[in-house]
Design a protein around this motif. Structure first.
Motif, PDB file in Angstrom:
ATOM      1  N   LYS A 103       3.061  12.424  -0.640  1.00 37.31           N
ATOM      2  CA  LYS A 103       4.089  12.101   0.341  1.00 37.31           C
ATOM      3  C   LYS A 103       4.857  10.789   0.155  1.00 37.31           C
ATOM      4  O   LYS A 103       4.590   9.884  -0.442  1.00 37.31           O
ATOM      5  N   PHE A 104       6.201  11.165   0.629  1.00 39.05           N
ATOM      6  CA  PHE A 104       7.145  10.062   0.604  1.00 39.05           C
ATOM      7  C   PHE A 104       7.040   8.911   1.953  1.00 39.05           C
ATOM      8  O   PHE A 104       6.990   9.489   2.844  1.00 39.05           O
ATOM      9  N   ARG A 105       6.933   7.753   1.738  1.00 36.32           N
ATOM     10  CA  ARG A 105       7.011   6.724   2.696  1.00 36.32           C
ATOM     11  C   ARG A 105       7.807   5.637   2.223  1.00 36.32           C
ATOM     12  O   ARG A 105       7.980   5.126   1.183  1.00 36.32           O
ATOM     13  N   ARG A 106       8.340   5.078   3.375  1.00 38.13           N
ATOM     14  CA  ARG A 106       9.165   3.563   2.937  1.00 38.13           C
ATOM     15  C   ARG A 106       8.315   2.276   3.021  1.00 38.13           C
ATOM     16  O   ARG A 106       7.680   2.032   4.187  1.00 38.13           O
ATOM     17  N   ILE A 107       8.550   1.496   2.096  1.00 41.30           N
ATOM     18  CA  ILE A 107       7.977   0.183   2.157  1.00 41.30           C
ATOM     19  C   ILE A 107       8.679  -0.717   3.156  1.00 41.30           C
ATOM     20  O   ILE A 107       9.911  -1.128   3.187  1.00 41.30           O
ATOM     21  N   VAL A 108       7.929  -1.017   4.298  1.00 44.76           N
ATOM     22  CA  VAL A 108       8.592  -2.063   5.434  1.00 44.76           C
ATOM     23  C   VAL A 108       7.941  -3.340   5.371  1.00 44.76           C
ATOM     24  O   VAL A 108       8.677  -4.233   5.422  1.00 44.76           O
ATOM     25  N   GLY A 109       6.494  -3.500   4.965  1.00 50.41           N
ATOM     26  CA  GLY A 109       5.855  -4.852   4.973  1.00 50.41           C
ATOM     27  C   GLY A 109       5.360  -5.065   3.546  1.00 50.41           C
ATOM     28  O   GLY A 109       4.927  -4.074   3.043  1.00 50.41           O
ATOM     29  N   ILE A 110       5.469  -6.213   3.096  1.00 51.01           N
ATOM     30  CA  ILE A 110       5.047  -6.598   1.684  1.00 51.01           C
ATOM     31  C   ILE A 110       4.057  -7.546   1.663  1.00 51.01           C
ATOM     32  O   ILE A 110       3.995  -8.258   2.915  1.00 51.01           O
ATOM     33  N   PRO A 111       3.346  -7.945   0.727  1.00 49.25           N
ATOM     34  CA  PRO A 111       2.196  -9.002   0.691  1.00 49.25           C
ATOM     35  C   PRO A 111       2.639 -10.273   1.515  1.00 49.25           C
ATOM     36  O   PRO A 111       3.656 -10.882   1.071  1.00 49.25           O
ATOM     37  N   GLY A 112       1.814 -10.876   2.544  1.00 49.34           N
ATOM     38  CA  GLY A 112       2.073 -12.121   3.060  1.00 49.34           C
ATOM     39  C   GLY A 112       2.784 -11.902   4.222  1.00 49.34           C
ATOM     40  O   GLY A 112       3.141 -12.775   5.122  1.00 49.34           O
ATOM     41  N   ASP A 113       3.543 -10.643   4.499  1.00 47.59           N
ATOM     42  CA  ASP A 113       4.408 -10.565   5.904  1.00 47.59           C
ATOM     43  C   ASP A 113       3.345 -10.637   6.972  1.00 47.59           C
ATOM     44  O   ASP A 113       2.209 -10.075   6.961  1.00 47.59           O
ATOM     45  N   THR A 114       3.977 -11.358   8.045  1.00 48.78           N
ATOM     46  CA  THR A 114       3.277 -11.084   9.595  1.00 48.78           C
ATOM     47  C   THR A 114       4.247  -9.910  10.098  1.00 48.78           C
ATOM     48  O   THR A 114       5.300 -10.145  10.509  1.00 48.78           O
ATOM     49  N   ILE A 115       3.679  -8.905  10.607  1.00 47.74           N
ATOM     50  CA  ILE A 115       4.239  -7.818  11.304  1.00 47.74           C
ATOM     51  C   ILE A 115       3.831  -7.405  12.668  1.00 47.74           C
ATOM     52  O   ILE A 115       2.568  -7.553  12.895  1.00 47.74           O
ATOM     53  N   TYR A 116       4.565  -6.690  13.383  1.00 42.67           N
ATOM     54  CA  TYR A 116       4.146  -6.248  14.756  1.00 42.67           C
ATOM     55  C   TYR A 116       5.320  -5.030  14.952  1.00 42.67           C
ATOM     56  O   TYR A 116       6.445  -5.000  14.441  1.00 42.67           O
ATOM     57  N   MET A 117       4.777  -4.228  15.834  1.00 41.82           N
ATOM     58  CA  MET A 117       5.985  -2.838  15.987  1.00 41.82           C
ATOM     59  C   MET A 117       6.084  -2.843  17.586  1.00 41.82           C
ATOM     60  O   MET A 117       5.242  -3.083  18.408  1.00 41.82           O
ATOM     61  N   ARG A 118       7.367  -2.667  18.040  1.00 39.94           N
ATOM     62  CA  ARG A 118       7.507  -2.281  19.491  1.00 39.94           C
ATOM     63  C   ARG A 118       8.750  -1.370  19.552  1.00 39.94           C
ATOM     64  O   ARG A 118       9.906  -1.199  18.732  1.00 39.94           O
ATOM     65  N   TYR A 143       0.682  -3.317   1.363  1.00 41.05           N
ATOM     66  CA  TYR A 143       2.060  -2.888   1.665  1.00 41.05           C
ATOM     67  C   TYR A 143       1.974  -1.994   2.727  1.00 41.05           C
ATOM     68  O   TYR A 143       1.038  -1.084   2.793  1.00 41.05           O
ATOM     69  N   PHE A 144       2.862  -2.325   3.852  1.00 41.68           N
ATOM     70  CA  PHE A 144       2.836  -1.363   5.000  1.00 41.68           C
ATOM     71  C   PHE A 144       3.796  -0.388   4.878  1.00 41.68           C
ATOM     72  O   PHE A 144       5.170  -0.786   4.606  1.00 41.68           O
ATOM     73  N   VAL A 145       3.485   0.907   4.805  1.00 43.37           N
ATOM     74  CA  VAL A 145       4.522   1.913   4.664  1.00 43.37           C
ATOM     75  C   VAL A 145       4.754   2.685   6.058  1.00 43.37           C
ATOM     76  O   VAL A 145       3.680   2.926   6.562  1.00 43.37           O
ATOM     77  N   LEU A 146       6.119   3.205   6.048  1.00 45.23           N
ATOM     78  CA  LEU A 146       6.336   4.066   7.352  1.00 45.23           C
ATOM     79  C   LEU A 146       6.865   5.318   7.031  1.00 45.23           C
ATOM     80  O   LEU A 146       7.877   5.317   5.985  1.00 45.23           O
ATOM     81  N   GLY A 147       7.168   6.243   7.632  1.00 45.06           N
ATOM     82  CA  GLY A 147       8.005   7.270   7.669  1.00 45.06           C
ATOM     83  C   GLY A 147       9.212   7.143   8.392  1.00 45.06           C
ATOM     84  O   GLY A 147       9.153   6.391   9.232  1.00 45.06           O
ATOM     85  N   ASP A 148      10.427   7.512   8.065  1.00 40.21           N
ATOM     86  CA  ASP A 148      11.565   7.116   8.728  1.00 40.21           C
ATOM     87  C   ASP A 148      11.606   7.763  10.045  1.00 40.21           C
ATOM     88  O   ASP A 148      12.346   7.469  10.842  1.00 40.21           O
ATOM     89  N   ASN A 149      11.050   9.267  10.029  1.00 42.50           N
ATOM     90  CA  ASN A 149      10.865   9.861  11.426  1.00 42.50           C
ATOM     91  C   ASN A 149       9.622   9.285  11.923  1.00 42.50           C
ATOM     92  O   ASN A 149       8.455   9.852  11.819  1.00 42.50           O
ATOM     93  N   ARG A 150       9.613   8.434  12.733  1.00 46.20           N
ATOM     94  CA  ARG A 150       8.820   7.586  13.344  1.00 46.20           C
ATOM     95  C   ARG A 150       7.619   8.529  14.239  1.00 46.20           C
ATOM     96  O   ARG A 150       6.509   7.931  14.296  1.00 46.20           O
ATOM     97  N   SER A 209       1.135   4.156   7.693  1.00 42.47           N
ATOM     98  CA  SER A 209       0.107   2.939   7.476  1.00 42.47           C
ATOM     99  C   SER A 209      -0.348   2.779   9.165  1.00 42.47           C
ATOM    100  O   SER A 209      -1.369   2.183   9.335  1.00 42.47           O
ATOM    101  N   ARG A 210       0.276   3.052  10.030  1.00 44.25           N
ATOM    102  CA  ARG A 210       0.042   3.290  11.438  1.00 44.25           C
ATOM    103  C   ARG A 210      -1.362   3.813  11.696  1.00 44.25           C
ATOM    104  O   ARG A 210      -2.121   3.460  12.553  1.00 44.25           O
ATOM    105  N   LEU A 211      -1.685   4.770  10.837  1.00 45.67           N
ATOM    106  CA  LEU A 211      -3.029   5.560  11.020  1.00 45.67           C
ATOM    107  C   LEU A 211      -3.844   5.289  10.002  1.00 45.67           C
ATOM    108  O   LEU A 211      -5.202   5.061  10.560  1.00 45.67           O
ATOM    109  N   TRP A 212      -3.392   5.310   8.773  1.00 51.07           N
ATOM    110  CA  TRP A 212      -4.461   5.021   7.770  1.00 51.07           C
ATOM    111  C   TRP A 212      -4.406   3.463   7.107  1.00 51.07           C
ATOM    112  O   TRP A 212      -5.171   3.181   6.003  1.00 51.07           O
ATOM    113  N   GLY A 213      -3.623   2.540   7.737  1.00 48.90           N
ATOM    114  CA  GLY A 213      -3.548   1.132   7.285  1.00 48.90           C
ATOM    115  C   GLY A 213      -2.604   0.882   6.011  1.00 48.90           C
ATOM    116  O   GLY A 213      -2.064   1.512   5.503  1.00 48.90           O
TER     117      GLY A 213
END
Length: 233
Positions: free
Chosen positions: A114-129, A190-197, A203-207
Motif C-alpha cells: 500500500k502507498f502511504r505518505r511520510i509525515v513524521g521522521i526520526p526525532g520528530d515530536t508529533i500529535y494530531m488534531r 517514520y510515521f506514515v499517513l494516508g491522504d484520505n484520512r 500508523s495511527r493503527l499499526w504504529g
C-alpha cells in the motif's frame, strides 16, 4: 531431409532466440528489483493526490526518503512462495504492467502492499488534531502543521488531504483516530499517513514503521495521462 548445415543453423538460431529472451527477462527484472517498477493504486486511501486506478512508477531505492514522500509499504501479512515461482510472477506482472499475477488475489486485510505518505521522521515530536498532523522537529521549539512544512521546504511537494464528513450519528471512537496526544519518534521510526484520512489504515493503527518495511518510493504518476505528475523531488 535437412542437411547437417541447415540443422546446425536452425539449432544456433533457436539457441540465440532463447538466449535473447532469457537476457531480456533477466535485464527487466534487474531493473524491477533495483531501479524502477510500475504499481497500480487500487484504493481511495491516497486521494486526491493519487486516485484509485492510477499507475505509478516506484523506485526500490529508499535510502533518500524524506518528509512528504509517498512510499510503497510491504504487506503486513506476507505469503511465502518459492524463489522460482516468485521470479515467474515478477516476469508476468512486469510484462502486464502489474495487471496479472499467477498468485490468487487475497482479500484479507494486510496482505497487499500500500502507498502511504511520510509525515513524521526520526526525532520528530508529533500529535494530531482533527486529522491534521502537528510536528516539532528535533531541536526545534515550536510545532508547525504538516502543510506549513510543505509550503516552506524547497524539496517538499505540497499536497492536499481528503476529509470525508461522517454522519452526525457516527461514533468517533470507531475506525481510525483523528486525534492523538504527543509522541516522539525514535531514531529509525517514520510515521506514515494516508491522504484520505478517514478511509485508510496507517500508523495511527499499526504504529511507526522503519525503512525495512518500505518496498519503494513513488516517483511519477503516469496514468491517467490527464493527471500525470511527479511525486519525488
Amino acid at each position: 531431409m535437412y542437411s547437417v548445415t541447415q540443422k546446425k543453423e536452425r539449432y544456433i538460431r533457436a539457441i540465440t532466440i532463447i538466449s535473447y529472451i532469457v537476457f531480456i527477462v533477466l535485464f527487466l527484472n534487474i531493473i524491477v528489483d533495483f531501479f524502477l517498477f510500475p504499481v497500480k493504486q487500487n484504493s481511495i486511501s491516497m486521494t486526491p493526490d493519487m486516485d484509485e486506478g492510477s499507475m505509478v512508477l516506484v523506485t526500490p531505492i529508499t535510502s533518500s526518503v524524506k518528509r512528504g514522500d509517498i512510499v510503497l509499504l510491504e504487506p503486513q501479512l506476507k505469503e511465502e512462495h518459492s524463489g522460482f515461482i516468485s521470479f515467474i510472477d515478477k516476469c508476468v506482472r512486469f510484462f502486464t504492467a502489474q495487471q496479472v499475477s499467477i498468485f490468487k488475489k487475497s482479500y484479507y486485510p494486510g496482505t497487499h502492499e500500500k502507498f502511504r505518505r511520510i509525515v513524521g521522521i526520526p526525532g520528530d515530536t508529533i500529535y494530531m488534531r482533527d486529522y491534521v498532523m502537528y510536528i516539532k522537529p528535533a531541536g526545534e521549539k515550536h510545532f508547525l502543521t504538516e502543510f506549513e512544512f510543505a509550503q516552506t521546504a524547497k524539496k517538499y511537494r505540497p499536497y492536499n488531504v481528503t476529509f470525508l464528513s461522517a454522519p452526525a450519528t457516527w461514533d468517533n471512537e470507531i475506525g481510525v483516530k483523528g486525534n492523538f496526544d504527543e509522541m516522539i519518534l525514535g531514531p529509525e521510526e517514520y510515521f506514515v499517513l494516508g491522504d484520505n484520512r478517514k478511509a485508510c489504515d496507517d500508523s495511527r493503527l499499526w504504529g511507526a514503521i522503519t525503512k525495512k518495511e518500505m518496498k519503494g518510493k513513488a516517483l511519477i504518476c503516469y496514468f491517467p495521462f490527464s493527471k500525470a505528475h511527479i511525486y519525488a523531488q
